[in-house]
Design an enzyme around this catalytic site. Structure first.
Site, PDB file in Angstrom:
ATOM      1  N   TYR A 134       2.038  -2.182 -13.767  1.00 34.52           N
ATOM      2  CA  TYR A 134       2.043  -3.784 -14.472  1.00 34.52           C
ATOM      3  C   TYR A 134       2.875  -3.614 -15.499  1.00 34.52           C
ATOM      4  O   TYR A 134       2.044  -2.782 -16.727  1.00 34.52           O
ATOM      5  CB  TYR A 134       0.695  -4.552 -14.821  1.00 34.52           C
ATOM      6  CG  TYR A 134       1.137  -6.343 -14.889  1.00 34.52           C
ATOM      7  CD1 TYR A 134       1.834  -6.893 -13.208  1.00 34.52           C
ATOM      8  CD2 TYR A 134       1.189  -6.655 -15.371  1.00 34.52           C
ATOM      9  CE1 TYR A 134       2.309  -8.436 -13.828  1.00 34.52           C
ATOM     10  CE2 TYR A 134       1.003  -7.830 -16.291  1.00 34.52           C
ATOM     11  CZ  TYR A 134       1.356  -8.699 -15.253  1.00 34.52           C
ATOM     12  OH  TYR A 134       2.126 -10.095 -15.442  1.00 34.52           O
ATOM     13  N   ASN A 233       3.280 -22.494  -1.528  1.00 33.69           N
ATOM     14  CA  ASN A 233       1.614 -22.024  -1.536  1.00 33.69           C
ATOM     15  C   ASN A 233       0.912 -21.111  -2.175  1.00 33.69           C
ATOM     16  O   ASN A 233      -0.273 -21.280  -2.059  1.00 33.69           O
ATOM     17  CB  ASN A 233       1.543 -21.859   0.227  1.00 33.69           C
ATOM     18  CG  ASN A 233       1.796 -20.238   0.727  1.00 33.69           C
ATOM     19  OD1 ASN A 233       2.685 -19.943   0.357  1.00 33.69           O
ATOM     20  ND2 ASN A 233       0.707 -19.791   1.001  1.00 33.69           N
ATOM     21  N   VAL A 236       1.345 -20.879  -7.894  1.00 33.53           N
ATOM     22  CA  VAL A 236       1.947 -21.639  -9.043  1.00 33.53           C
ATOM     23  C   VAL A 236       3.101 -22.624  -8.183  1.00 33.53           C
ATOM     24  O   VAL A 236       3.423 -23.715  -8.576  1.00 33.53           O
ATOM     25  CB  VAL A 236       3.329 -20.423  -9.771  1.00 33.53           C
ATOM     26  CG1 VAL A 236       4.164 -21.295 -10.138  1.00 33.53           C
ATOM     27  CG2 VAL A 236       2.813 -19.374 -10.649  1.00 33.53           C
ATOM     28  N   GLY A 326       8.641 -13.708  -9.843  1.00 28.99           N
ATOM     29  CA  GLY A 326       7.777 -12.889  -8.830  1.00 28.99           C
ATOM     30  C   GLY A 326       8.531 -12.436  -8.389  1.00 28.99           C
ATOM     31  O   GLY A 326       9.665 -12.747  -8.009  1.00 28.99           O
ATOM     32  N   MET A 328       6.614 -10.976  -4.406  1.00 29.39           N
ATOM     33  CA  MET A 328       6.179 -10.454  -3.207  1.00 29.39           C
ATOM     34  C   MET A 328       6.622 -10.077  -2.439  1.00 29.39           C
ATOM     35  O   MET A 328       6.466  -9.142  -1.945  1.00 29.39           O
ATOM     36  CB  MET A 328       5.692 -11.925  -3.080  1.00 29.39           C
ATOM     37  CG  MET A 328       5.145 -12.507  -4.088  1.00 29.39           C
ATOM     38  SD  MET A 328       4.494 -14.377  -3.824  1.00 29.39           S
ATOM     39  CE  MET A 328       3.550 -13.663  -1.368  1.00 29.39           C
TER      40      MET A 328
END
Length: 415
Positions: A134, A233, A236, A326, A328
């Site tokens: 991160y 889903n 956020v 993001g 993912m």
């Protein structure tokens, strides 16, 4: 409530931030949402009363003069058994490096707050911090967790905006919320109302705030407009659905195909989703049928990357904006050259941690956002994401569950 929510989103776009409904003066923050450490110069300091001093007219040293009150104090930070916390001393896979250990409690300083943590979620950013991938990393050894809610037990003599019994959440990332108790500087905490559910408060500072800013800061959306998002889903995504619904904005929600798809569709529709499609459906001609009843979206929200993003972008209006918050799929965002040349689409990025850093001196914006979100929670228009509550001792199972694919339930550690 729909008009109020829409006004809150519009007011969040242009500085100075407009005061949300219920605030009578732009310089005042909503009760319960004050930023610790900010006080009015005309207020006296509650820590200046000296404990142990008695009035000369009293015969017993333990009695105080009527009308003169001592500062409220709770138990000492060092009292009782040591707090427990989920500690990692090196970076790696969470299930391998995180351990439940006794923690030392530092002495309560004049500007410190002793907090009993109540609940804290496991978010993807928490896992990335433990892995060491991160952008913001805590010095090792570190306690995991960036989000959660706690109750104030004790305050230092110079703490003015908090008192025992208040509910608090982290003001910024890196607090280390996966612990039973902790002592933190006042400026690292944000007071929240005690009348909102614990799970809502525990999951308030990351996902709902991200969703609010995504809807408010990039396009001037009005009731009747539409938004398309993938990872609908996610935490956020669920917040986007609910905030958009309260503001009269339509949502087109993209999810991955899965065995329990009908169940997921039912749950998202119950939150207020207007349309739900799979990533495969984005490529099919049937998508045109959706735009017979609603306009093409002016805003696309990307949390995945890869092909999902490319296909979603095709449905954006000319001069529309896609915001990536993001990744993912861990794949790059791929955009056809024609989207730039012939449709003039705009690509932007967003990170709630950076937004908070940029607004450290603009607490009116923070207070306005938190007040708007808490009003939606009180009105039943914004709920906590689907959660699985896990005792702290079962943290390994929670960490492993948080890494599994197709899991729509957020793991919440009960502390």
């Amino acid at each position: 409530m729909q008009r109020a929510a829409a006004r809150a989103l519009r007011g969040a776009r242009s500085p100075p931030v407009l005061t949300p409904p219920g605030l009578t003066h732009p310089g005042l923050t909503q009760p319960g949402l004050t930023r610790p450490g900010l006080t009015h110069p005309g207020l006296t300091h509650p820590g200046l009363t000296r404990p142990g001093l008695t009035h000369p007219g009293l015969t017993h040293p333990g009695l105080t003069q009527p009308g003169l009150t001592q500062p409220v104090r709770a138990r000492s930070a060092a009292a009782g058994p040591p707090p427990l916390g989920l500690l990692y001393e090196r970076h790696g896979e969470a299930a391998a490096v995180v351990q439940l250990k006794d923690l030392e409690v530092p002495k309560l300083g004049d500007c410190d707050v002793h907090v009993k943590m109540l609940a804290a979620p496991i978010n993807p950013a928490d896992i990335n911090m433990i892995q060491g991938t991160y952008p913001v990393l805590s010095p090792l050894p570190a306690v995991g967790g960036n989000e959660g809610v706690g109750e104030v037990l004790e305050v230092g003599h110079r703490v003015t905006a908090l008192k025992p019994g208040d509910r608090v959440i982290p003001a910024n990332a890196g607090l280390g919320t996966w612990r039973t108790r902790g002592v933190f500087p006042e400026e690292m905490l944000l007071k929240v109302p005690s009348d909102i559910p614990v799970l809502c408060a525990a999951t308030l500072s990351v996902n709902p705030c991200t969703a609010f800013r995504l809807l408010a800061d990039f396009e001037s959306l009005v009731p009747g407009d539409s938004v398309i998002q993938n990872a609908a889903n996610s935490g956020v995504g669920q917040a986007v659905i609910q905030i958009a619904r309260a503001s009269g904005i339509k949502t087109i929600n993209v999810v991955r195909d899965r065995p329990d798809l009908p169940k997921l569709v039912e749950r998202l529709m119950a939150l207020g989703a207007d349309h739900i499609v799979t990533e495969e459906m984005l490529r099919k001609p049937e998508m045109k049928d959706i735009f017979k009843s609603i306009p093409r979206p002016r805003l696309a929200l990307n949390c995945v990357g890869g092909k999902s993003t490319t296909e979603m972008l095709r449905h954006l209006q000319p001069k529309g904006t896609m915001v990536t918050y993001g990744g993912m799929a861990k794949q790059p965002v791929m955009v056809p050259v024609s989207a730039f040349i012939f449709r003039d689409v705009r690509l932007r990025g967003f990170w709630i941690t950076q937004w908070r850093k940029d607004h450290v001196q603009d607490q009116e914006s923070v207070a306005a956002m938190m007040d708007a979100l808490c009003q939606l929670i009180r009105g039943g228009q914004l709920t906590a994401p689907a959660c699985t509550e896990v005792p702290l001792q079962d943290y390994r199972a929670a960490l492993e569950a948080s890494m599994k694919p197709f899991v729509s339930s957020k793991q919440i550690l009960l502390l």
